[in-house]
Design an enzyme around this catalytic site. Structure first.
Site, PDB file in Angstrom:
ATOM      1  CB  CYS A   1      -0.915   0.035   1.222  1.00 11.69           C
ATOM      2  SG  CYS A   1      -1.869   1.581   1.274  1.00 11.69           S
TER       3      CYS A   1
ATOM      4  CB  CYS B   1      -1.796   4.511   4.629  1.00 15.39           C
ATOM      5  SG  CYS B   1      -3.297   4.075   3.746  1.00 15.39           S
ATOM      6  CB  SER B   2      -0.336   0.402   6.579  1.00 13.53           C
ATOM      7  OG  SER B   2      -1.325   0.988   7.409  1.00 13.53           O
ATOM      8  CB  CYS B   3      -4.787  -0.618   2.486  1.00 12.81           C
ATOM      9  SG  CYS B   3      -5.413   1.066   2.712  1.00 12.81           S
TER      10      CYS B   3
HETATM   11 FE    FE Z   1      -3.405   2.151   2.690  1.00  7.95          FE
END
Ligand code: FE
Length: 198
Positions: free
Chosen positions: A106, A109-111
């Site tokens: 991602c 961000c950090s999906c």
């Molecule tokens: Fe994300």
């Protein structure tokens, strides 16, 4: 609305708490019930879930086809789902082959497919991984100790708030005799993200 994806985790958490408080205030939700649901969700979310999906796909070609075609619809066949959060996210399962390898990131961000893999590892959330894997996937994979053949095409999939990805690794050679339970044990979290072979 899709720009919410860029919002900081802290801002989103604050927003969620605010909504929770409103629901509690109106007697629409019992806070202990909410906690229980969250604990239950996390308790059943670990890389073992993703590994089970892969082992079934390796063992059952029809399931594999359904999984690649519509993962959300296929997951209940192995007792899993992408629900459990505020909204059901679209899961795309991408299959490695002799000539194609897939990696998940991602960039914003950090999906991450928490429902299938549990909480994401620290490196997945790091700026270094997110920025570099798109530009230089082979260089990043090498740092993980993984070097796909030079003629294998590498595709990097960028997750988002609505769409999550999981890699279907290639079934290792010499595993023809193994049942699903033993196949599950061969699959690692890193393999499900594409930074390992399996
Ligand atoms: Fe994300």
């Amino acid at each position: 609305m899709s720009d919410d994806h860029h919002g900081s985790a802290a801002a989103i958490a604050a927003h969620v708490r605010h909504v929770e408080a409103l629901l509690e205030e109106r007697g629409l939700v019992d806070p202990t019930e909410l906690d229980r649901a969250l604990v239950a969700f996390l308790a059943r979310s670990s890389p073992a879930g993703g590994a089970r999906v892969v082992a079934r796909a390796w063992s059952d070609n029809a399931f594999r086809e359904r999984l690649l075609d519509d993962a959300n619809a296929a997951l209940p066949e192995v007792g899993m789902s992408m629900g459990g959060g505020l909204q059901e996210q679209r899961l795309n399962v991408v299959a490695n082959t002799d000539t194609a390898h897939n990696v998940v990131v991602c960039t914003l961000c950090s999906c991450y497919p928490i429902a299938l893999l549990g909480p994401s590892p620290t490196w997945y959330k790091s700026e270094a991984y997110r920025s570099r894997v798109v530009r230089d996937p082979r260089g990043v994979l090498r740092e993980f100790g993984f070097e796909p053949d030079p003629d294998v095409e590498i595709t990097v999939w960028d997750a988002s708030a609505e769409s999550r990805y999981m890699v279907l690794p290639r079934r290792p050679t010499g595993t023809d005799g193994l049942d699903e339970k033993h196949l599950t044990e061969l699959v690692t979290r890193n393999g499900l993200l594409g930074v390992a072979a399996v």
